[in-house]
Each structure stands twice: as C-alpha cells, then as structure tokens.
Design a protein around this motif. Sequence first.
Motif, PDB file in Angstrom:
ATOM      1  N   TYR A 265       0.833  -1.205   0.000  1.00 56.81           N
ATOM      2  CA  TYR A 265       0.000   0.000   0.000  1.00 56.81           C
ATOM      3  C   TYR A 265       0.868   1.256   0.000  1.00 56.81           C
ATOM      4  O   TYR A 265       0.599   2.232  -0.696  1.00 56.81           O
ATOM      5  N   HIS A 268       2.374   1.936  -3.346  1.00 59.43           N
ATOM      6  CA  HIS A 268       1.328   2.516  -4.184  1.00 59.43           C
ATOM      7  C   HIS A 268       1.136   4.005  -3.859  1.00 59.43           C
ATOM      8  O   HIS A 268       1.040   4.843  -4.761  1.00 59.43           O
ATOM      9  N   LEU A 269       1.108   4.319  -2.567  1.00 54.42           N
ATOM     10  CA  LEU A 269       0.929   5.722  -2.170  1.00 54.42           C
ATOM     11  C   LEU A 269       2.065   6.599  -2.668  1.00 54.42           C
ATOM     12  O   LEU A 269       1.853   7.772  -2.984  1.00 54.42           O
ATOM     13  N   ARG A 276       0.689  13.686  -7.294  1.00 47.25           N
ATOM     14  CA  ARG A 276      -0.167  14.787  -6.829  1.00 47.25           C
ATOM     15  C   ARG A 276       0.668  15.963  -6.329  1.00 47.25           C
ATOM     16  O   ARG A 276       0.315  17.129  -6.554  1.00 47.25           O
TER      17      ARG A 276
ATOM     18  N   ASP B 614     -11.764   8.024  -2.049  1.00 46.45           N
ATOM     19  CA  ASP B 614     -10.661   8.367  -2.951  1.00 46.45           C
ATOM     20  C   ASP B 614     -10.194   7.074  -3.599  1.00 46.45           C
ATOM     21  O   ASP B 614      -9.622   6.216  -2.927  1.00 46.45           O
ATOM     22  N   GLU B 616      -7.791   6.362  -5.378  1.00 46.16           N
ATOM     23  CA  GLU B 616      -6.339   6.154  -5.430  1.00 46.16           C
ATOM     24  C   GLU B 616      -5.727   5.851  -4.070  1.00 46.16           C
ATOM     25  O   GLU B 616      -4.616   5.358  -3.987  1.00 46.16           O
ATOM     26  N   THR B 617      -6.417   6.218  -2.997  1.00 44.03           N
ATOM     27  CA  THR B 617      -5.854   5.968  -1.659  1.00 44.03           C
ATOM     28  C   THR B 617      -6.749   5.085  -0.797  1.00 44.03           C
ATOM     29  O   THR B 617      -6.314   4.586   0.236  1.00 44.03           O
ATOM     30  N   GLY B 618      -7.986   4.922  -1.187  1.00 42.23           N
ATOM     31  CA  GLY B 618      -8.913   4.126  -0.388  1.00 42.23           C
ATOM     32  C   GLY B 618      -9.489   4.876   0.800  1.00 42.23           C
ATOM     33  O   GLY B 618     -10.224   4.309   1.603  1.00 42.23           O
ATOM     34  N   LYS B 619      -9.189   6.149   0.906  1.00 43.57           N
ATOM     35  CA  LYS B 619      -9.682   6.911   2.068  1.00 43.57           C
ATOM     36  C   LYS B 619     -11.162   7.252   1.897  1.00 43.57           C
ATOM     37  O   LYS B 619     -11.574   7.737   0.846  1.00 43.57           O
ATOM     38  N   ASN B 657     -11.640   3.581  11.150  1.00 43.96           N
ATOM     39  CA  ASN B 657     -10.230   3.454  11.530  1.00 43.96           C
ATOM     40  C   ASN B 657      -9.949   2.763  12.855  1.00 43.96           C
ATOM     41  O   ASN B 657      -8.844   2.274  13.054  1.00 43.96           O
ATOM     42  N   PHE B 661      -4.744  -2.887  16.997  1.00 38.78           N
ATOM     43  CA  PHE B 661      -3.845  -3.487  16.024  1.00 38.78           C
ATOM     44  C   PHE B 661      -2.844  -4.342  16.795  1.00 38.78           C
ATOM     45  O   PHE B 661      -2.001  -3.826  17.528  1.00 38.78           O
ATOM     46  N   PRO B 737      -8.156   2.878   5.029  1.00 42.77           N
ATOM     47  CA  PRO B 737      -7.732   3.066   3.632  1.00 42.77           C
ATOM     48  C   PRO B 737      -7.064   1.824   3.039  1.00 42.77           C
ATOM     49  O   PRO B 737      -7.292   1.512   1.871  1.00 42.77           O
ATOM     50  N   VAL B 738      -6.263   1.138   3.828  1.00 47.90           N
ATOM     51  CA  VAL B 738      -5.593  -0.058   3.295  1.00 47.90           C
ATOM     52  C   VAL B 738      -6.643  -1.102   2.907  1.00 47.90           C
ATOM     53  O   VAL B 738      -6.577  -1.696   1.823  1.00 47.90           O
ATOM     54  N   MET B 741      -8.516   0.003  -0.211  1.00 46.98           N
ATOM     55  CA  MET B 741      -7.648  -0.076  -1.402  1.00 46.98           C
ATOM     56  C   MET B 741      -7.471  -1.525  -1.826  1.00 46.98           C
ATOM     57  O   MET B 741      -7.522  -1.841  -3.020  1.00 46.98           O
ATOM     58  N   GLU B 742      -7.255  -2.396  -0.864  1.00 46.48           N
ATOM     59  CA  GLU B 742      -7.075  -3.813  -1.204  1.00 46.48           C
ATOM     60  C   GLU B 742      -8.348  -4.373  -1.840  1.00 46.48           C
ATOM     61  O   GLU B 742      -8.272  -5.174  -2.770  1.00 46.48           O
ATOM     62  N   TRP B 745      -8.421  -3.142  -5.360  1.00 43.01           N
ATOM     63  CA  TRP B 745      -7.465  -3.898  -6.191  1.00 43.01           C
ATOM     64  C   TRP B 745      -8.041  -5.262  -6.562  1.00 43.01           C
ATOM     65  O   TRP B 745      -7.918  -5.713  -7.681  1.00 43.01           O
TER      66      TRP B 745
END
Lengths: 290, 762
Positions: A265, A268-269, A276, B614, B616-619, B657, B661, B737-738, B741-742, B745
């Motif tokens: 990830y 990619h960022l 950007r 987003d 491109e970032t998954g946010k 979020n 973890f 976001p991860v 995004m995954e 993908w």
Amino acid sequence: MKWFDYAAPRTVAEAAGILASHPGALPLAGGTDLLGQLRSRVRETDLVVDVKRIPELNEISWDAARGLTLGAAVPCYRISAHPVIRRAYPALADVAALIGGVQIQGRASIGGNLCNAAPSADAVPVLIALGAVCLVSGPGASREVRVENFCTAPRRHVLEPGEILVAFQLPPPGPGAGSYYLRFIPRNEMDIAVAGAGVAVTLDDGHIRSARIALASVAPTPLFVEEAGEWLAGKPVEPQSLAAAADLARKAARPITDMRGTAEYRRHLCAVLTRRALEAAIKRAKEERS
Amino acid sequence: MSESTYAVVGTRPPRHDATDKVTGRAHYGADFQLTGMLHGFILRSPHAHAAIRRIDVSKAEAFPGVKAVVTSADLPESPEQMVDIGEGAMPLSYIRGNMLARSKVLYKGHAVAAVAAVSPHVAEEAASLIEVDYDVLPCALTVEDAMRDGAPVILPDLRTKEFGEQTGRPGNVAEHFRHVLGDAENGFTEADLVVEREFRTATVHQGYIEPHATTVLWNEDGHVLVWCSSQGAFTVRKATAAVLDLPVLRVSVTPLEIGGGFGGKIRIYLEPVAALLSKKSGRPVKIVMSRQDVFEGTGPTPGSHMRIKMGARKDGRITAAQAYLAYEAGAYPGAMVAPGAMCVFAAYDIPNVVIDGYDVVVNKPSTAAYRAPGATQAAFATESVVDEIAENLGLDPVEFRLMNAAKEGTRRADGPKFRRIGCVEVLEAMRNHPHYRAPLEGPNRGRGVAVGFWFNVGLASSCTISVNSDGTVNLLDGSVDLSGTRTSVSMQAAETLGLRAEDVRPSVGDTDSIGFTEVTGGSRTTYATGWAAVEAARDVIGQMKERAALLWETDAASVEFDRGVFRAGGRSITFQELAAQLDETGGPVVGRGAVNPSGAGGSFSGAIADVEVDPETGKVSVLRFTAVQDAGRAIHPSYVEGQMQGGSVQGIGWALNEEYFMSAEGAMLNSSWLDYRMPTSLDLPMIDTVIVEVPDPEHPFGVRGVGEANIVPPPAAVSNAVYRATGVRLYRLPMNPVAVMEALWQKESEPGGGSLHSDAAA
C-alpha cells in the motif's frame, strides 16, 4: 519518567562543551518529541540540554544571494508566518503549519524534527527537496551536511558527541520555482504520515528545468529519490512525465508493513502522492511565473 | 406531540453544572488530592499469555521513596460468589484475577504488581525494578484462533456451558447458546433469494478522554474511603468490598465528575489495588492510568466473527434469518454476545429465526460494556445483508426495511414480544428526510442507510428532594452525571413540582448519603432516575398538601395541586408561599423516590450516510450524516441530539479506523491516541439529527433511553455507502484506507466481481 538534570546554555560553544562531556545527554529544542519519549521511557537520559536560548538557533535571515538561513530551534509558528518563507519556500511554510496543533507549533522546531530522525518526519522531505544544508558546530571545526545525508537509521543521525545542529541553509529558489508537501494520513489531522512526498520544481516555458523529490515513511530514513528528479529535468510538463517520475519514486521506496499500512500500500501511495505533489508544485510554479 | 402540555420538559435550559465544567473547576478523578497522599503505579504484563513462576519485589521495596508494594498475594481469599458488576454479574475469582494476576497473566497489560511512592515517577521507577519470572505461553487472539482444535487453553478451569447446561468440556468457549423462532430451514426454502455472508469486526475501545483515576484511603478505623471517576458509586462499592472481602458498610465511595465512560467505567480496575497499597502504607493512595494503561488494561468491546444468512421472497418479505455470532470475551467470560443476539434481528418481523451465540475467551483485555454492547457488531452484519437483499430485489433500502419492520406485537427470537416501539416511525422519518432524497453528485460517492436497536434497561434509582423556604428545592440522586443527567433529572422534578429547571439544585450523592442507585449506563438515567425524581416530587407534593390542609383546617385529600399552586375550597397558595411556612406547619419537607422499573422501552435508531471514496488511496470521507432516533419523549432535546451525534461519531470511528492493532504475540501496537485514530472534528461533517417521539407507555413522561441505540447503525450505513460509491462491499471493520484499497485492487483483478472477503455466496 526518570529524574534528569537540566542545562540551558547560552552559546553554541557552551552547549557543545556540555554535550561533549556528557555522552548520554540529549538536546532539547521544542521538546515535543523528546519529552513524550522520556515520559514513555522510549529514551532515558540523566541530562537534558535545552538549546532554545542560544541566539543562532533562533534566527531567521534571508539574503537574495545566499538564500534562507533558518535557526534549528525556530518554532514552527514563526516559520509558517514568515512572509519570505511563505513566498519563496511555500512547502516549508506549509509543513510548519501541518506539524501538530497550535500549541505544538509554538514549541516544535524543524531542527528537532530532523534530529528526531524519524522516517515519518514531515519537514525532512521538504528540506531535502529544497536542497537544504545543515550547519553543524562542535568541539572541532564547523561542518556542513546535506539534509539527505543527515539521518542514518531510525532515531540515528550523523552528529558526533558534542556536535550541535545550529541552522539550515536553503538556496534561493530562483525563477519559476514551486514546492509542495503532501502526506497521506487516514484521518485529516493528528496523524503520522503513512507516506509523504516533498517536491520542489523549477519551470522553464512548459518544461521542467529541475526537480527534487523526497519521500517520508517508506524507508528507514527520509528518502531522497534523486533519480526521479533527474529524470524529470528537461521533460515537458505532461501527465506522462509526472507519472513516470511517480513510478520511479514508487520503485525507490523500501517500506515496511506496520500498523500504519502495508508495504504494498505504501509503495502505491508513493506514486500517488509524488504525482499529486508534483502537480501541486507545478501549479505553484506557474502562478509564481505569471 | 403535545408540546404545550409541558412547561419544562422539552425545553433547553442551561446545564446546572455548566459553569464548573467550562471553567475547569469541576473535580474529575485525577483532580482529587488528600494530605499525605501517595502515588501508585501498576506493573503490567509484557506478555499476552504466560505463567508467573516468581515475583521478586525486594528491589522495588528498597527503592528510596517507596512506601508499599503489593501483588496478588496481598488479595484476600474468600469463597467463590457471583458479584453484580453493574448490568451483569461476574465470578469473584475473575474480578480478583483481573485486579492482580495470580498464577498466570492472560493478556498484555494484565496487572501484576503495584507500587505506592512519594511521586508517580518514583513509583514507576521502582515498579521497573520488580522482577517477574514468566514462562511465556502461546496465545489465542481471535475467536477463530481460540476455537481451533489444539488452541492454547486460557482458563484451565473453564468448562463450556451449552444451551444452559454445563458440558464439562474444557476449552475457550465459555458458552454457546441458541435462540429459535419458527422453522428457519423451512423459511429459507420459502425464500426466492438467500444471502449468506461472513463478517469480522475489530476490538475497539470506548475512548473516553479521562483515564481511570482513583484515590483510596484505608482509614485507621478499618473503613475504606474511595474517591473516583466511575459510572456508578454503588457498583464500585460492591465490587471493591467483594474483592477486599469487606462488608459494604466498610466501603464508602464518593463519585467525582466523569470525563466519559460509554460503559467502560462500570467495572473497577484500580480501587482494590489502591486500597491494599493504602492499607500497607497507612497513607491515601492515588492511581491514575496512562492512556496506554487504559487501552491495554481496561475493557474494550469484543472483536467478532459472524455469519448472517437471510432469505426473502420477491415481494420483499423476509422469510427466515440465521445468525452465528462469536464474540471475543477477552481474558474472562462475558463477551457481550447475549445482548448482540437480542439485537441482531430486532428491527425486523421475521417468522423463522435461529441465532447461535458463542462467548469465547481470548488473550486480550477482559471486555466490558460499550454503548449498546454487542449490538453494533451484529447490526453491521445484518444491515449489510439486508442492504444486499434490497438491492438484489430492486427495492429501495428504506422501503424494504419498512416492509419488514418490527412493530408492537412482533416477537423476537430471544423471547420478548415488543410493546409499543418506534421502528416504523424511525424508518418513516428517514424516508421523509430531505437528506434521503437529496441528489448525490460527483464520482466515487455513495449513500447508505441502516437501522439499529437497543433494548435499554430500567433498574434501581433513588432520589430525595428537600424543599427550601424560598420555594426552591435541592435534589439529590445517586446517578453519576453523564452528558447532562443532573439537568434532565431535575427537569422532570421541576415539571412535576411546577418549578423552573433553575429552581432545582441537583447534586450527585455518595454511597453514604443516597439510596442504592444502579450505574449510569444502559440508557437508564433520564428514564429511571428521572422517574425516581418524579416519585420524590410527588412525595413532596403529598406532604405539602398536608401542610396546606393544616393551614386551611381541611382534609389533605381535598387539596389539589396543579402547576405550582395548591387549591382547596376556593383557597389557593403557591408552592413558594407554602414553602415559606414549612417551619410553622411541622418542619422540613423531604420527598423520597425509589424505583426499580423493569420494562424500559427500547429505542430504535437510523442513520443516513453519504461518503466519498478516494479511488487512489482508499480513504473514505463522510460528507453528510443524518441520525434519527426514537427518544420516547425528549426531556432536554439538546442532550438527546448530543447523544445521537456522539453515538454516530463513535460508530463512524468503528467503521473507518478504530481497532486494536495486535502483533502476532498479542501486543497492542497502537495504544495511543495518535495511532488508535478515533475520528476528530476535522474528520466529520456536522451530524444532523431527527428526534422521533413514540412515548414509552409506562414512564411518567414517556422517556425512552437514548444513550446507546445511536451507535448501532453507523458502521453498516457507512459500509453500505462505500459499496454504493465503489461497487465494493467490505465485510470487515474497520474499513481503513488499506482495507478499501485492497478491496478495490481485488475488484480490478476480478472483472465482474463485486463481493469480497465473503466465504459464502448468494
């Protein structure tokens, strides 16, 4: 937090003397990283040396020929409010306003951000992109270190015992310059960069004359991607050029997987943020020229 | 609704405690000081699962400034008993074991020893000198790990209870229960569409801003005095007395202001430890947790593993539903899976239901209540499946829910039959809200809806009201003030007495001064303590009628009271005038109210969320959010709206979020505000609110508790919105976001695929 002694020298020589004679001593500028680390026992020391009272570390001076001299302990709020920095080094002004909240910005310094040597330090990619050089004093001769060569590993840097980071020297930006820093954080504030990209460009009639690109949080140290900037030099300002440079940044990244994101990830960022940030810096450069 | 009926209820007076709160004069847990006070520090386990071979405290005891060191050896022994810990009971041995570990540590952060010293820094330094010899054991961190054959056994004495019976089987499953309604198998065969999906949610913390803090003095007379921040002084008293093997009379608890609880400050962590340190040192001892202590050493809400299967006919009728709910209890049994099972399908009238619940012990902190405990996880799963069915049937998601909505008379699979509830009214308010029909312009944007239920509780509350000679009153209750309950309780007394809210001076009593009162939790305080205040006010009115009768030489039964005026036989006297004559008519008037209502009306809540992703970032950014909730009767609408907004924000935090973890070794790696990532004001839109009022039929003002149901729908609403924005449905919280995004993908790599992370197919 363990007890520690506190010293507040008034001159660079005095500070260097104390630091040289106490190998475990830790310098304190704003303390926004150090005090948290001492409290959580990430670091321990018997002596904290407050460098905020040394005049050279608190000066901002500008010279059209030499550029900007920025004292290492100047708090962020002075940087983000400084008219010359806002005009000539906008990414530096931005990042000084980005780090922490208002109270933190009243204390935190760019020198401290670099000396903390975190891979995620927001100011460091900007300093690298802007071509900043560290002015270091110590018991011996003073020396200069390019910012991209300053950090050696997480929490490790090139300063020898007794050496002190006095100031940064930033070259004048020249015509058609633009700079930008973009970080990705899951929230909109109060967060550590999952990845960050600092870029500085100069434009020349639809072409990129020069570019410097540096990344945060994707290697053990802030990462200067020299090849991406060199590749861009002379290229037209077109999406393909920026995408190719962004891809070079992605390839240069050596991230890890941790609680802030996976390595895949983050790579990619790097491409997304570099592209950007370049777009934003180019926009600034065009505004500068017009 | 008939607003004109009430003079005080439904208005928005300032909080009685507002000035102290905004000036900083209010005393929270850590603000309390006593002369000669020591500071305690708790040494916690660095391992998620380990046997303790030996603890050597000698170096800590010898450290300058240290006055006492305690370990589990200092805890008394007493026979096993169930101890009411507020909204439920727990075996004493587990409570004691969580206070200071005995033979094993069961999670990283488990308290092992404690030091009292002249400063917090000395105590911390000395604690680092305590030598603990650990034999590190393999750990199980999720229900799937812990239920696996050959999983490490966390509690050797634990035997699985199944369908109410002890099986004698050892393992990490503390309990397996089942609720059955109708014939689910048959119901699925009647369905034209069956969707089954698998879900997982992360362990998340309540995230109250104030860390746990307590000061305890074991007085020379043997009396234990406690000053602490908690959700209920009586519960702290009961649990502290049980752990210390003392009669409750020997423990007095004074509640201090509380800086947030959300269920997490019901159980105790520090009080018995501070008491033992005080007993050994002869000095009062204060312990204040760090944020890391709070994350690692207190009770978060369970992570979960769930499967939901639902079937519906083409006409939109849900014919059957099945749930598998396995929740992480943490180190001791007590995952909030039972309430999860009560709520999982509560919004729907479904004829055929099977619900299996599993309470599973894992090597994480012992979980605790968190705002509608257990319901949010379950609703994330159910409301995602409901959304998918509505889409597949081509039905509007709100209309589909309305077609199947629970109403008065609907029976839940866990037994109860609903009395008057507001599920339909909440859904109608969602459908009619401008937000629901507003155009959603721009790419990567989507709108999602969800509903949720929380049953609310009543339980015991006490209140006294003393009449002052100027006609004002002092009100004393036993409910710790969370989110303005002093005022919402006072307003109900004021309405009953014909006074203004500001004519009531409320205070929260300690355990020596007021009758037993259950915790501020379960959305019960405005409901039950408010009811006690109404009873106390009615008692005052009754006594005052006698005084008026005395003055007028008539019978008290002939005196009437309405809106602050007593009347009989053409004569009248105001409450204030009569209050001035109490001395001449027999002395002070003190009214008392004590209630224990059992049939609190549940609250339904709905959420409409607009998001932008987003690509491109998954946010995920939440652009607009509307919360709808049935409050029965909103006593103070601002506080109801505040609860709705707060619950929505916490639910958005779960969605996007927040998570523990964990490392593979069972260490929480993000135990700080920085890395735990609760949403800040900059991450949120203004939360719009719609209060629906379907009065509870029994409460004097129709109040339904509003503290909890609002957290239930948001994660599903956000997930449903993310699906509509991206075409990708996520089956796991958080949707950080991860993760997004995954999922994007994966969608790219599977042309035509849209459903991800799901083991089962429609």
